[in-house]
Design a protein around this motif. Structure first.
Motif, PDB file in Angstrom:
ATOM      1  N   GLN A  72       0.843  -1.188   0.000  1.00 42.52           N
ATOM      2  CA  GLN A  72       0.000   0.000   0.000  1.00 42.52           C
ATOM      3  C   GLN A  72       0.882   1.242   0.000  1.00 42.52           C
ATOM      4  O   GLN A  72       1.799   1.363   0.810  1.00 42.52           O
ATOM      5  N   VAL A  73       0.593   2.153  -0.917  1.00 41.88           N
ATOM      6  CA  VAL A  73       1.277   3.448  -0.949  1.00 41.88           C
ATOM      7  C   VAL A  73       0.247   4.491  -0.516  1.00 41.88           C
ATOM      8  O   VAL A  73      -0.738   4.737  -1.221  1.00 41.88           O
ATOM      9  N   VAL A  74       0.446   5.056   0.662  1.00 43.64           N
ATOM     10  CA  VAL A  74      -0.514   5.985   1.250  1.00 43.64           C
ATOM     11  C   VAL A  74       0.024   7.403   1.081  1.00 43.64           C
ATOM     12  O   VAL A  74       1.131   7.719   1.554  1.00 43.64           O
ATOM     13  N   VAL A  75      -0.749   8.238   0.412  1.00 44.46           N
ATOM     14  CA  VAL A  75      -0.339   9.614   0.139  1.00 44.46           C
ATOM     15  C   VAL A  75      -1.260  10.555   0.900  1.00 44.46           C
ATOM     16  O   VAL A  75      -2.494  10.427   0.843  1.00 44.46           O
ATOM     17  N   HIS A  76      -0.665  11.525   1.608  1.00 36.99           N
ATOM     18  CA  HIS A  76      -1.455  12.426   2.442  1.00 36.99           C
ATOM     19  C   HIS A  76      -0.904  13.845   2.312  1.00 36.99           C
ATOM     20  O   HIS A  76       0.307  14.048   2.175  1.00 36.99           O
ATOM     21  N   ASP A  77      -1.812  14.818   2.368  1.00 36.72           N
ATOM     22  CA  ASP A  77      -1.419  16.233   2.361  1.00 36.72           C
ATOM     23  C   ASP A  77      -2.441  17.011   3.173  1.00 36.72           C
ATOM     24  O   ASP A  77      -3.508  16.489   3.527  1.00 36.72           O
ATOM     25  N   ASP A  78      -2.108  18.248   3.451  1.00 32.09           N
ATOM     26  CA  ASP A  78      -3.043  19.077   4.216  1.00 32.09           C
ATOM     27  C   ASP A  78      -4.181  19.591   3.346  1.00 32.09           C
ATOM     28  O   ASP A  78      -5.190  20.077   3.867  1.00 32.09           O
ATOM     29  N   ASP A 110     -12.492  13.701   2.418  1.00 31.72           N
ATOM     30  CA  ASP A 110     -12.072  15.090   2.241  1.00 31.72           C
ATOM     31  C   ASP A 110     -11.003  15.255   1.165  1.00 31.72           C
ATOM     32  O   ASP A 110     -10.511  16.373   0.943  1.00 31.72           O
ATOM     33  N   GLY A 111     -10.617  14.171   0.518  1.00 31.02           N
ATOM     34  CA  GLY A 111      -9.699  14.261  -0.605  1.00 31.02           C
ATOM     35  C   GLY A 111      -8.246  14.481  -0.263  1.00 31.02           C
ATOM     36  O   GLY A 111      -7.424  14.641  -1.181  1.00 31.02           O
ATOM     37  N   ASP A 112      -7.895  14.467   1.023  1.00 32.03           N
ATOM     38  CA  ASP A 112      -6.494  14.743   1.370  1.00 32.03           C
ATOM     39  C   ASP A 112      -5.644  13.484   1.537  1.00 32.03           C
ATOM     40  O   ASP A 112      -4.448  13.567   1.806  1.00 32.03           O
TER      41      ASP A 112
END
Length: 699
Positions: A72-78, A110-112
Motif C-alpha cells: 500500500q502506498v498511502v499519500v497524504h497532504d493538508d 475530504d480528498g487529502d
C-alpha cells in the motif's frame, strides 16, 4: 558416557594444539559447506491445512494480482490531492519489477488522503521482493521531496521493518564479560567462555546457512539460534571451566582436572544439551514450517556450542591455566561455607513456609495468563516512528478500521452458481460488522469470482476471530474466506490447538531423560512441575506487560496489544530446555554428594553451594542476553526477549534457590526412589561417581 567424556577432556588437555587444529579443520569444513551449498534465509508462510489457504491458492492460480503479495502506498497532504499527481505516481509504480497492477487511487472523503495498492505476481516470500522496498522508495522519494507525506504499508513493506540490528547480542556479550569478571577476577578466565561460545556460535551459524540451502529457513531463525546458542554456549563453557578450577584446587594436575571435569560437568553439559534439543525439536509438532526451521536452526547452534565447549575448553585451559588459576585459587584458598550453602541450610530448616511463599509468588505472577489473548501480527504492532505504523494509522483513520486488511470471499464458479453468489453478497451487505462489500469480480478465465469486504474491527480486535468463524458458517459450499485477517485467525487457532501437543511431548520426553539420568521417579516429576511453573509465570508477566500495558513504555512500546500467537509455543520449547539445563547442573552435583555421603539434606546444601555461583552467573548472563533483545525494534523480538529473560530470572531465583532445595529437603531419601523393576529395565546413563574420586570443595 562419563568415561568417554573423561577421555575427550584428557586428550584435549594433553594435546591442546592438536585439538584446536582438529576443531579448526571441522570449522573450515562447515564454512566450506556453507559457501558451496548454503543459501539465504527465506520465509514460507503457506499453511496448507488452514481454511484460508485454499482461497489463496485459487487466487494465485486464477487471479494472481489478488492472490500474491501487495504493497500500500498511502499519500497524504493538508489539502486535497491533485489527481494528476496520483496518476503520475501510479504510472511510475506500475513499471516496477513483478508489479502486475496498481489499483486506482482510493480517496478519503475530504480528498487529502489516497491509497494506491500495488499488486504483484509473486508471493511475499519470493526472494526478488522479500524485505526489499528500495524500488518503491526510489519512486516515491521525489513526491516526499515535493512536500507530500508518502508512507508504505501492507504486506510487502511489513517484511522490511523490524530487521535485526545486532544490538541485543552486543549487550548480552558485554554483560556476560562483566559478570564473569566478577566471578573469576581475571580477564583471561572471563574471556575464555565468551570467546569459545562465540566461536561455537560462528560454526553453528554456518550450519544454519547450510540448512537454508536445503530448506526454507525463516529469517527469524538465526536470531533465535543466536539468542539461545550464545546463552547456553557461555553456560556450558563456564560450567566446565569452573569444574576444572575446582579440580586444580583439590590438587589434581591440569590434565586430570580436565578429565574429571569431562566425566562430571561434561556429562551434565551433554545431558542438559539433550534436554534443550528435545524441547527444540518439539517445535516440529507446531505444524508450521516457520517453527520447524526455528527449532532445527537453534538445535544446530546448540550442538555446535556444546561440541566446542567439550573440546576447546580443556585445550584452552591447558594453555592458559596459569593466568586463569592465579586469582581464583587465591580467592578460595581458605575452605569455608559459602553464602549459597548457608542460604540452602536456612531454606532446608523451614521448607514448608518457603515452599508456600515462593509458590504463591509464582502463582500470582502466572495469574494473568488466564486472560492471555493471542494474535499473530498487525500493522499496529510497530512503533509510532515506523512508516508501516504511520501508513496503518492513516488508512484506519481515513477509511475505517478494517481497510488495511480486507476480507476476500473466493467463489469457485464450477460449484457456486450466479444466483447463490448474488444471495451471498446480499447477506454480507446486511451484516452490521461489514462495510464496503463489493460486487463480484470474475477472473479472466471465468473460474472464480471474488468479493471484497471490510470489517468494522481492526485486525487484532478480540472479536475478529469470532467474526471469521461466523462468516465461514454462513458461506455456501464452494466459497472460501481468505485474506490477511482470516489467515491470522487460522494460524492463531492452529497454534492454540498444537500448544498442548508440544507441551505434552516436551514434558514427557524431558521427564524420561531425567529418569534415565538420575534413576529417580520424583526428580523428573518435580523438575517438570517447577519448569511448568516458571513458564506459566513468564506467560503471566508477558500478558500483564504487553496485553494489559503495565510498564509498557519502559520497553519502548507505545500501546498495549495481544500477545503474539508465535510466542507461547516458542517460549515454552526454548525455556523448558533451558530450565532443564540448570536442573541438570544442580541435580548432578547433589546426586554426587548424596552417593558420597548418603545424607539427603546435607547433599542438597552442598550441591547447591557447589553450583550456586555457576548457576547464578550463568543465569545472569542468560538474562542479560535475552533482555538485550528488548532493544530491537521488532515488537515480537522485544516480547520474546522480555518473556524469556523474565522466565530465566524467576527460574534461577525462586525456583532454583528456594523451591528446589525446600522440596528436596521434604522428600529426603525419597528424592532418589526408583522401583526395583524399573531400575532393572532402564538403560544406565547415570554418572559414574567412584568412592576414591577426589572430594571437591565448594566455590
Amino acid at each position: 558416557m562419563s568415561r568417554t567424556l573423561a577421555a575427550v577432556g584428557r586428550y584435549a588437555a594433553t594435546h591442546p594444539w592438536r585439538t584446536i587444529g582438529l576443531w579448526a579443520v571441522v570449522a573450515a569444513a562447515v564454512f566450506s559447506l556453507a559457501a558451496a551449498f548454503g543459501g539465504p534465509t527465506r520465509e514460507d508462510w503457506d499453511v496448507p491445512a488452514a481454511p484460508a489457504q485454499h482461497g489463496t491458492d485459487l487466487l494465485r492460480a486464477h487471479l494472481p494480482e489478488m492472490g500474491n503479495t501487495s504493497a500500500q502506498v498511502v499519500v497524504h497532504d493538508d489539502a486535497p490531492l491533485p489527481s494528476g499527481t496520483l496518476d503520475e505516481l501510479s504510472g511510475r509504480l506500475a513499471t516496477l519489477d513483478h508489479v502486475l497492477r496498481v489499483t486506482p487511487p482510493r480517496m478519503s472523503a475530504d480528498g487529502d488522503t489516497a491509497v494506491l495498492v500495488m499488486q504483484y505476481d509473486v508471493p511475499v516470500t519470493d526472494p526478488d521482493v522479500y524485505e526489499d522496498i528500495s524500488p518503491i522508495e526510489e519512486v516515491v522519494q521525489p513526491y516526499r521531496d515535493a512536500g507530500l507525506q508518502v508512507e508504505l504499508g501492507g504486506e510487502l513493506p511489513g517484511t522490511a521493518v523490524g530487521t535485526m540490528e545486532g544490538v541485543g547480542e552486543m549487550i548480552g556479550i558485554g554483560v556476560a564479560l562483566l559478570v564473569l569478571l566478577l566471578v573469576f577476577r581475571s580477564v583471561v578466565a572471563a574471556g575464555v567462555p565468551i570467546v569459545l561460545a562465540v566461536a561455537g556460535l560462528a560454526v553453528g551459524g554456518a550450519g544454519v546457512t547450510v540448512l537454508a540451502g536445503l530448506i526454507s529457513v525463516t529469517p527469524y531463525a538465526p536470531t533465535i539460534a543466536t539468542m539461545v546458542g550464545l546463552g547456553v554456549g557461555i553456560d556450558y563453557a563456564l560450567l566446565l571451566l569452573t569444574r576444572m578450577l575446582e579440580g586444580r584446587r583439590a590438587g589434581l594436575s591440569v590434565i586430570e582436572s580436565a578429565a574429571r571435569a569431562g566425566a562430571t560437568a561434561g556429562r551434565s553439559v551433554v545431558l542438559a544439551g539433550c534436554t534443550v534439543l528435545v524441547s527444540l525439536l518439539g517445535l516440529k509438532l507446531a505444524g508450521l514450517t516457520t517453527f520447524s526451521t526455528m527449532g532445527f536452526a537453534t538445535a544446530i547452534a546448540v550442538v555446535a556450542v556444546m561440541g566446542t565447549s567439550l573440546t576447546l575448553v580443556p585445550a584452552v585451559f591447558r594453555l592458559t591455566h596459569r593466568w586463569v588459576e592465579k586469582r581464583f585459587l587465591r580467592q578460595v584458598a581458605r575452605p569455608r561455607g559459602t553464602r549459597v550453602e548457608r542460604w540452602s541450610q536456612r531454606v532446608a530448616g523451614r521448607p514448608v513456609p518457603w515452599i508456600v511463599g515462593a509458590g504463591l509468588v509464582m502463582i500470582v505472577l502466572a495469574a494473568p495468563v488466564l486472560d492471555m489473548r493471542t494474535w499473530p501480527q498487525s500493522g499496529s504492532d510497530d512503533p509510532a516512528s515506523s512508516q508501516l505504523r504511520r501508513a496503518y494509522d492513516l488508512v484506519t483513520e481515513e477509511f475505517g478500521a478494517g481497510a488495511p486488511t480486507p476480507y476476500l470471499f473466493v467463489a469457485d464458479r464450477s460449484v457456486v452458481d450466479a444466483g447463490t453468489l448474488a444471495g451471498t453478497v446480499a447477506e454480507l451487505r446486511q451484516r452490521d460488522d461489514l462495510v464496503n462489500v463489493t460486487d463480484p469480480q470474475v477472473s479472466p478465465d471465468g473460474a472464480i469470482a471474488v468479493v471484497s469486504a471490510e470489517s468494522v474491527y481492526v485486525d487484532n480486535d478480540a472479536r475478529t476471530g469470532d467474526q471469521v468463524d461466523s462468516l465461514r458458517t454462513g458461506l455456501p459450499d464452494g466459497v472460501d474466506l481468505t485474506g490477511t485477517s482470516p489467515m491470522m485467525s487460522d494460524i492463531a487457532d492452529r497454534l492454540a490447538g498444537r500448544l498442548w501437543l508440544v507441551i505434552a511431548f516436551v514434558v514427557a520426553t524431558s521427564m524420561l531423560l531425567l529418569l534415565l539420568m538420575f534413576r529417580s521417579v520424583w526428580i523428573p516429576v518435580k523438575a517438570a512441575a517447577m519448569n511448568l511453573l516458571s513458564v506459566a509465570a513468564a506467560y503471566g508477566v508477558v500478558t500483564a506487560v504487553f496485553q494489559w500495558g503495565w510498564g509498557l513504555e519502559l520497553l519502548g512500546v507505545d500501546h498495549a496489544r495481544p500477545v503474539s500467537t508465535w510466542l507461547p509455543i516458542l517460549m515454552f520449547a526454548i525455556l523448558f530446555g533451558l530450565s532443564m539445563d540448570y536442573e541438570v547442573f544442580l541435580l548432578s552435583r547433589v546426586r554426587e554428594e548424596y552417593e558420597r555421603t548418603g545424607d539427603p539434606r546435607g547433599s542438597v546444601a552442598r550441591g547447591l553451594a557447589a553450583t550456586g555461583t555457576v548457576i547464578t552467573a550463568a543465569a545472569a548472563i542468560m538474562v542479560a542476553v535475552f533482555f538485550g533483545f528488548i532493544s530491537e525494534s521488532a515488537t515480537i523480538i522485544k516480547m520474546l526477549g522480555f518473556g524469556m529473560g523474565t522466565a530465566i530470572l524467576l527460574d534461577a531465583t525462586l525456583v532454583r534457590m528456594v523451591l528446589v532445595p525446600a522440596t528436596m529437603t521434604l522428600l529426603g531419601h525419597r528424592n532418589w526412589w526408583l522401583p526395583a523393576w524399573l531400575d532393572r529395565v532402564l538403560p544406565r546413563v547415570a554418572p559414574e561417581v567412584h568412592e576414591d574420586a577426589p572430594v571437591l570443595e565448594r566455590v
